[in-house]
Design a protein around this motif. Structure first.
Motif, PDB file in Angstrom:
ATOM      1  N   TYR A   1       2.397  15.587   7.925  1.00  0.00           N
ATOM      2  CA  TYR A   1       1.792  14.574   7.449  1.00  0.00           C
ATOM      3  C   TYR A   1       0.310  14.723   7.386  1.00  0.00           C
TER       4      TYR A   1
ATOM      5  N   ASN B   1      -3.662   5.022   3.431  1.00  0.00           N
ATOM      6  CA  ASN B   1      -2.420   5.772   3.844  1.00  0.00           C
ATOM      7  C   ASN B   1      -1.885   5.420   5.229  1.00  0.00           C
ATOM      8  N   PRO B   2      -0.833   5.326   5.545  1.00  0.00           N
ATOM      9  CA  PRO B   2      -0.327   4.941   7.061  1.00  0.00           C
ATOM     10  C   PRO B   2      -0.755   5.637   8.046  1.00  0.00           C
TER      11      PRO B   2
ATOM     12  N   TYR C   1       7.707   9.721   2.668  1.00  0.00           N
ATOM     13  CA  TYR C   1       6.695   9.204   1.770  1.00  0.00           C
ATOM     14  C   TYR C   1       7.029   7.723   1.466  1.00  0.00           C
TER      15      TYR C   1
ATOM     16  N   ASP D   1       7.456   5.881   3.925  1.00  0.00           N
ATOM     17  CA  ASP D   1       7.308   5.216   5.273  1.00  0.00           C
ATOM     18  C   ASP D   1       5.689   4.457   5.466  1.00  0.00           C
ATOM     19  N   THR D   2       5.669   3.506   4.464  1.00  0.00           N
ATOM     20  CA  THR D   2       4.307   2.791   4.151  1.00  0.00           C
ATOM     21  C   THR D   2       4.445   1.404   4.326  1.00  0.00           C
TER      22      THR D   2
ATOM     23  N   ARG E   1       5.069   3.607  15.685  1.00  0.00           N
ATOM     24  CA  ARG E   1       5.471   3.447  14.251  1.00  0.00           C
ATOM     25  C   ARG E   1       6.624   2.185  14.452  1.00  0.00           C
TER      26      ARG E   1
END
Length: 465
Positions: free
Chosen positions: A60, A98-99, A381, A383-384, A419
């Motif tokens: 990432y 972006n996370p 992708y 995971d936002t 997270r």
């Protein structure tokens, strides 16, 4: 400069704040799918510096650094760890939206008590402070797991693995249950170059000669038994392109023999082998009470030059866009017809498939466990903030979010458990927003039941912990 991670980060209404601070914040963690190194847990490793624990293997961050024009020498190359960290620090201010921007500062705050924005000005001080803390007992791997109240970890393990670290951890009675997960992708991908060497490795692991397809199935079944004996609760499958092609065992046996003889197989023969073998695996999973996780839709190794240079899982994968509905239906229906469909979690890397999977899950529910077939959490992708909200809302629209088994890290870093906090804040804000908009009642007891279930209790029940 102080960070923006306040106590009410991502909580935009009073109901959300109450749900998070009174309930979600205090729940233990079940991280049922990740790529963490079980040997390092056994060793109770202390990492030397931030690059080791933060940047090594994290594609990432690698992708963000490449997008920022950073030379590969500072990403996967031979530059010193401190230089690589400074390259990442220079990238961070460019990651708004972006996370990674949120994850970076959550991790600095939660693990190192560093309440500063990471950039080129703060990089040197943060490097020194974090590295000093990394080399203390309080930030050994097991200390991190205990601090985060991680009750269960599901690692990712090849069927040929000896599971020595899992076995030793179980003997020690470590407070976090570290469970292997069965990942037989190399045994399904009969079309890949590595298949023949993997079959040989499987024979060695089972102390058997694999001369035909029956031998192959017997060896796989014995590894399912072995994993079960050592605490396995689930399988995991990376299925880039969903397949379903009916065949008899005899037809598949012929294809297997052709491949063992070095012959090429047709697309139909490849799909027949994969289908018959995965159905057989699914039946065994059902018998063992395992969960079957299907990760669908990645388009891997797009950059051939970089793949040849660095290998897989180095940041050159993206989202595939092939149709999946008919083939996933055929596969699940075959197992359901035999009354051998295991508990199943369906994930897609392409958000266009969210409605497909959410509706597909509803076809195969059962009274044996609420939410037997799950539309899994936003993956990779997705995971936002937007991706997680979309997944939750589509699940609620089409199925029952109350039975959702929630978040996983899918991570290779031991600093990624924040997270779960990220997910929990987003969940509480979604529920709180529905209250504020008058879409659901402000019944705090019922809302807290949702939060407890989605963040912890549903997964505990689903994985029979």
């Amino acid at each position: 400069m102080k960070t923006f991670i306040t106590e009410d980060f991502l909580l935009f209404n009073e109901t959300a704040k109450e749900l998070y601070h009174h309930t979600a914040k205090h729940l233990p963690i079940i991280d049922y799918h990740n790529h963490l190194n079980q040997k390092e847990i056994l060793q109770d490793k202390n990492y030397t510096n931030l690059t080791e624990i933060w940047l090594a293997g994290d594609h990432y961050k690698w992708r963000a650094m490449r997008a920022n024009g950073i030379s590969e020498d500072y990403i996967t190359g031979d530059k010193k760890d401190k230089e690589k960290f400074f390259a990442w620090a220079n990238t961070v201010p460019n990651t708004f939206g972006n996370p990674l921007y949120h994850w970076t500062h959550l991790e600095l705050l939660r693990y190192f008590d560093i309440d500063e924005l990471l950039d080129e000005k703060s990089a040197s001080a943060i490097w020194e402070e974090a590295n000093q803390k990394l080399n203390t007992p309080g930030l050994s791997i097991r200390s991190i797991l205990e601090k985060e109240k991680v009750k269960f970890l599901g690692t990712t393990d090849d069927p040929t693995d000896d599971l020595v670290s899992h076995i030793e951890l179980a003997k020690e009675g470590f407070t976090t249950t570290v469970s292997p997960s069965f990942r037989p992708d190399k045994g399904l991908n009969i079309d890949r170059d590595e298949f023949l060497s993997w079959v040989e490795k499987l024979g060695q692991a089972t102390n058997s000669a694999i001369n035909n397809y029956n031998d192959f199935l017997d060896a796989l079944a014995s590894r399912v038994d072995f994993f079960t004996a050592h605490g396995c609760k689930s399988s995991d499958h990376g299925i880039d392109v969903m397949f379903y092609e009916e065949a008899t065992k005899e037809e598949v046996a012929i294809s297997f023999q052709k491949r063992m003889n070095g012959e090429e197989l047709s697309k139909k023969e490849i799909e027949q082998f994969k289908t018959y073998t995965l159905v057989a695996l699914g039946e065994w999973y059902a018998e063992k009470g395992w969960v079957m996780q299907l990760h669908l839709g990645a388009l891997r190794n797009n950059n051939t030059r970089m793949f040849n240079q660095l290998g897989p899982d180095t940041g050159f994968d993206s989202i595939g866009d092939l149709l999946i509905a008919n083939k996933i239906s055929g596969f699940l229906n075959t197992l359901a017809d035999k009354d051998k469909l295991p508990k199943t979690v369906l994930y897609s890397l392409n958000s266009k498939d969210y409605h497909v999977l959410a509706s597909m899950a509803g076809n195969y529910q059962s009274s044996e466990i609420p939410g037997k077939v799950q539309f899994g959490t936003a993956w990779w992708y997705n995971d936002t903030i937007d991706g997680m909200e979309d997944q939750m809302k589509i699940l609620a629209n089409i199925g029952l979010i109350s039975n959702f088994i929630g978040m996983l890290t899918d991570s290779r870093s031991f600093l990624s458990f924040s997270r779960h906090e990220y997910f929990r804040r987003i969940l509480c804000n979604v529920l709180g927003t529905w209250v504020e908009e008058g879409k659901v009642p402000k019944d705090m007891a019922l809302l807290e039941k949702y939060v407890k279930g989605i963040c912890y209790e549903n997964a505990k029940r689903y994985f029979a912990l």
